[in-house]
Design a protein around this motif. Sequence first.
Motif, mmCIF file in Angstrom:
data_model
loop_
_atom_site.group_PDB
_atom_site.id
_atom_site.type_symbol
_atom_site.label_atom_id
_atom_site.label_comp_id
_atom_site.label_asym_id
_atom_site.label_seq_id
_atom_site.Cartn_x
_atom_site.Cartn_y
_atom_site.Cartn_z
ATOM 1 N N ILE A 85 -7.426 7.107 -11.895
ATOM 2 C CA ILE A 85 -7.601 5.667 -11.739
ATOM 3 C C ILE A 85 -8.183 5.022 -12.980
ATOM 4 O O ILE A 85 -8.005 3.844 -13.220
ATOM 5 C CB ILE A 85 -8.512 5.319 -10.546
ATOM 6 N N LYS A 212 0.010 2.294 0.105
ATOM 7 C CA LYS A 212 -1.203 1.565 -0.248
ATOM 8 C C LYS A 212 -0.876 0.468 -1.242
ATOM 9 O O LYS A 212 -0.079 0.663 -2.152
ATOM 10 C CB LYS A 212 -2.194 2.530 -0.879
ATOM 11 N N GLN A 213 -1.530 -0.653 -1.090
ATOM 12 C CA GLN A 213 -1.255 -1.793 -1.960
ATOM 13 C C GLN A 213 -1.432 -1.408 -3.419
ATOM 14 O O GLN A 213 -2.412 -0.782 -3.791
ATOM 15 C CB GLN A 213 -2.216 -2.938 -1.611
ATOM 16 N N GLY A 214 -0.468 -1.815 -4.211
ATOM 17 C CA GLY A 214 -0.587 -1.511 -5.632
ATOM 18 C C GLY A 214 0.426 -0.473 -6.062
ATOM 19 O O GLY A 214 1.544 -0.438 -5.588
ATOM 20 N N GLU A 215 0.008 0.389 -6.940
ATOM 21 C CA GLU A 215 0.908 1.371 -7.538
ATOM 22 C C GLU A 215 1.631 2.216 -6.503
ATOM 23 O O GLU A 215 2.818 2.489 -6.614
ATOM 24 C CB GLU A 215 0.099 2.265 -8.485
ATOM 25 N N PHE A 216 0.926 2.632 -5.457
ATOM 26 C CA PHE A 216 1.542 3.565 -4.508
ATOM 27 C C PHE A 216 2.676 2.933 -3.737
ATOM 28 O O PHE A 216 3.749 3.526 -3.582
ATOM 29 C CB PHE A 216 0.479 4.109 -3.552
ATOM 30 N N TRP A 268 -2.389 4.458 2.643
ATOM 31 C CA TRP A 268 -2.280 5.808 2.136
ATOM 32 C C TRP A 268 -1.987 5.874 0.649
ATOM 33 O O TRP A 268 -1.051 5.280 0.163
ATOM 34 C CB TRP A 268 -1.158 6.554 2.874
ATOM 35 N N ASN A 270 -1.724 9.213 -2.319
ATOM 36 C CA ASN A 270 -1.184 10.563 -2.214
ATOM 37 C C ASN A 270 -2.050 11.476 -1.362
ATOM 38 O O ASN A 270 -1.556 12.300 -0.588
ATOM 39 C CB ASN A 270 -1.054 11.185 -3.603
ATOM 40 N N THR A 399 2.165 -3.231 -15.728
ATOM 41 C CA THR A 399 1.062 -3.025 -14.780
ATOM 42 C C THR A 399 0.814 -4.244 -13.887
ATOM 43 O O THR A 399 0.728 -4.088 -12.667
ATOM 44 C CB THR A 399 -0.234 -2.639 -15.519
ATOM 45 N N PRO A 400 0.679 -5.466 -14.443
ATOM 46 C CA PRO A 400 0.550 -6.581 -13.499
ATOM 47 C C PRO A 400 1.778 -6.741 -12.616
ATOM 48 O O PRO A 400 1.660 -7.124 -11.448
ATOM 49 C CB PRO A 400 0.374 -7.809 -14.402
ATOM 50 N N ASP A 403 1.526 -4.498 -9.707
ATOM 51 C CA ASP A 403 0.597 -5.019 -8.707
ATOM 52 C C ASP A 403 1.238 -6.113 -7.880
ATOM 53 O O ASP A 403 0.966 -6.238 -6.683
ATOM 54 C CB ASP A 403 -0.680 -5.534 -9.377
ATOM 55 N N LEU A 407 1.712 -5.730 -3.921
ATOM 56 C CA LEU A 407 1.183 -6.694 -2.961
ATOM 57 C C LEU A 407 2.269 -7.131 -1.986
ATOM 58 O O LEU A 407 2.042 -7.211 -0.772
ATOM 59 C CB LEU A 407 0.626 -7.907 -3.718
ATOM 60 N N SER A 410 3.056 -4.375 0.477
ATOM 61 C CA SER A 410 1.968 -4.223 1.449
ATOM 62 C C SER A 410 1.987 -5.336 2.486
ATOM 63 O O SER A 410 1.762 -5.103 3.674
ATOM 64 C CB SER A 410 0.632 -4.211 0.697
#
Lengths: 442, 280, 340
Positions: A85, A212-216, A268, A270, A399-400, A403, A407, A410
């Motif tokens: 992270i 999970k919100q974001g990268e995952f 979740w 990983n 990266t943004p 995100d 979002l 999610s």
Amino acid sequence: MRNWKNLIQRPLVILGIVFSLSILNCIAVVSAAEPDFSKVPKSPKPKKLTVVLYEPVEQKAAIEVSKLFEQKFGIKVEVNAIPWINLHEKIIADLTARTGTYDVIFIPGLWALEFIEADFIEPLNKYWNNPNLPKFDIEGYPQSVVNLLSKNGNIYWIPHHGTTQILFYRKDLLQAEGLRPPETYDELFKIAAKFTNNPKYPGVWGFGTTAKQGEFASSTWSTWLWSWGGDYFDENWNPIFNDATGVASLEAYAEAVNKFAPPDAPNWANEEAGAAFQQGRLAMLQMWPYLGAAMEDPTQSKVVGKVGYAPLPKKVLRFPRLGSWGGTVSKFSRYKEWAYLWVAFYNSEENTDNILVPSGVAVCRLSTAEKLKDKILWQDAVNKSFEHTKERPGIPEITPIIDVWGLAVSKVVTGQSDAKSALNEAATKIRKILDDAGYYSK
Amino acid sequence: MTKRNFTLNSIGKWTVFYIGLICAVFFFVFPIFWIVTTSLKHRVDVYTEKPVLLFSVTWQNYQRIFELHDFGRYLLNSFIVATSVTLIIMYFGALAAYALTRWRIQGYNWVSLAIISARMFPPIALLPSFFLFASRIGIVDTRRVLIFAHATYGLPFIVFMLAGFFRQIPRDLDDAALIDGCSYFQLFNWIMLPSVAPGLAATAILSFIWSWNEFLFALVLTRASSKTLPVVISEFIGFVQVDWQGLTAMATILLLPSIIITFATQKYLVRGLTAGAVKG
Amino acid sequence: MGKSTGCDVFLPTVPGALSNGNDVKQIMPTIRWPRFLSKRQQVIKRSIRSERLIPYWMLAPLLVGLAILVYFPMIGTFVLSFLRYFWNKPQQPIRWIGLNNYIDVFSDSLFWQALGNTLVFMLVSTGLSVLIGLGLAVMFDRKFPGKSVFMTLILLPMMIAPVAAALSWKFLFDGQWGAVNYFVNLMGIPNQAWLASPKLALPAIMVADIWLYAPFVFLVMFASLQALPQEPIEAARIDGGSCWQIFTRITLPLLVPNFLLIIVIRLMDTFRVFDFIYIMTNGGPGGKTETVGFLSYERTFRHFNMGQGSVIAIFILVVVLLISWYFIRILQKGLLEQVR
């Protein structure tokens, strides 16, 4: 030897000569592929090299290789492992401040253009084309992975780690119902439905993935988007993921998570998804292969020996997401040639086979992947998945953008928004990001 | 000093009292209990649906921690940083508090405002600029920079706490010492400091625990050689798996000094906060 | 003499009670030197002049340190908020873009969602931790067996590293293995997916925050209760006041300044909350646990967008200063009334 002309006319002799020549040729080819480590850089030897990477798996391999490196070349190597992270910000912080702390940096394919355009890393072909340095044969690696960090004819990394997401499934459960692993997403839905809320299998859910919100969330949805035939951007960087195909793929993804996954799947990463499968809660799981080692480990897994590994199913195409990590040389390193030497050494065939693989690094070196097909249970699935695989565009603004995608996914998964409006909102935001960065004013 | 503002006259009231107390204690203690027990478990036992009280105890997690590459150094770093920070805060905090309470300072309002507001600034806002500055002068990844950051950030709170103490000391004491020929230096070191001893004790406890546990500054300002234990904890969060047993073992190790110190000096802590000091 | 300055109220005092020189007015010594000084007094007078500088030397280390760590970076951040500066793109020139960053941030729906979440978090978390802290403080304000043991146990959360606490609560709230679900099951409530549920994620984080900080609130309030002067209360009791009257008319007003202080501190800290979000939910699900503190970190350290991250940081700073300024006013008024 008056009779030598007669001698070479004998077919057997000819055959023998051809045979030996071809063997010699093979040997020559093989040794050409292996770097010649007797050549060492002429520049001054560093007292120590610093390598930065993420996470215990890579750290183990790097420490092992570094020990050998020290024995062979007499240079101490310090391996810094940073939690995933924090990795990005730490590395960028050091590179921007130009401290030159790190000589070798492991980066994922996702940060490709960010690092290249910011001039943080050295083109490695400069080094392996240098006759005074060991040559490294990059041909031994899959094009799709190498190309992530190629620009203007320069190659900036050696990707020791390249893998795609695959499907983990419970062999025992599927066999009990007389099912094969799914070839298409429709089959996946059917199989998942069978195992969810089935009184015969209490506590088991049909399917799991990391939402999970974001990268995952963005990472796992990518596979679905591409498999439906959609994509993120067109050639002019216009967002196209909010078209009908994109919306359909997101709706299907949300449906799968809501219907077939435990209620806390939307949070979740990983670790949680893997743990759920490990403890026997899931019939199928979309996950990275390197979690396979944990599945087969009797000290922690309740499903040892019951796990099957298959490529992810297809809708229009089979298109899992590519995850890759590779070694690069920092532009601010004071010992660039030696850093290159370390990277080449790390990726030598011998080290790849003997050290990287047992440590759990998901190697993509073609020769190794072939050899491992029978030894590692999931290698076959991975090899098959390499047919169509790609990563999200490695632009500096990614990266943004990830995100924003994360979002949106999610929101849809947790029912706060429908797919169409969430994706449209995401498209507007992303368009603005790209516009600010000058992508539309070329 | 306990007073009885409310008296409980009946068994009934005492029962309710104790039930409430036990509920509260349970709420506050259970997570700690979870941490300690998880550190003693094998990985298989970590993922259980019910909190189990009986499980096979293993010390291998602690063993793993101690064998961790460079664990000794990280422990030393944490210890050195925390004690240095505590000493610096105690001395310079008392110094500043003394200055604030004994003199009419020009721009007193501004000085006070400046000191309070330092406590309010979000550290996240400070870090990028400070990190760039620190790396330019080459002190990133040294214990010095972390000690500086911790001490500076923790001082404002302590200054106000100790100011209350100093205010309680009658000025006659100062005057008597000065007239007898003490220099200010001697006055401060030999007379003032011992007078506020309870306050200093409370300061020491709070500062030590805070610095020992601090994470954000340590994360940004340290690399391999000056890393402290809280940062090491965060490294147990892997990309693929979280090493819960290792993590909780490390957290327990981190917890021990704080518990020992607090338990041993609990009285001083309360007295320290009491005697005219931090009413806040 | 001794103008009652607004900032005095932050200097802890025993409000208005009998004391030994704690009165606000007595902070500054006023020195009048009559002309006919004795030799000794003349010596003292000479040294007074150089004495003037001494407090400044004493404060210097603190102020210099704060300047380096806090003030200059703060100015830096303020300037940064007007720049377009991506620190992962050193190839891009840093440009002054005026208020554009501010416009971008304030027109982002995620920012407003985060702000709303933060306000809810701030009010509920502070409110509950104050209530719990106060309740416990009152409970502990008497002798009972096992008091010091109980007290140490309740103070345990103060000793744990916040990082470790956040991680533990993440596991405890897990939908499948979390102990929280076990306990709510005992009360008849079915398993919840706490951190994945749009409705329950923020409350779950609030629980973790209250757990971590209520003991500190308790400690401070308990200390205040211990320091209450007894005489007024005894007097009132002798005069025949009931428990409730005594509590509301005498005890509470004496405690209010200190309580307000800890409330302000908690309000400020909860407004800036970051660690829990970072570790437990990453802002999800669907932005339900985004807070301004986390957003600022995300923009600065993940997106490397120094400009926007700084805007949010400045926003946080302004709000925090406003809150504390407001409370300073209240305390100041209250203190003046007391002194009268």
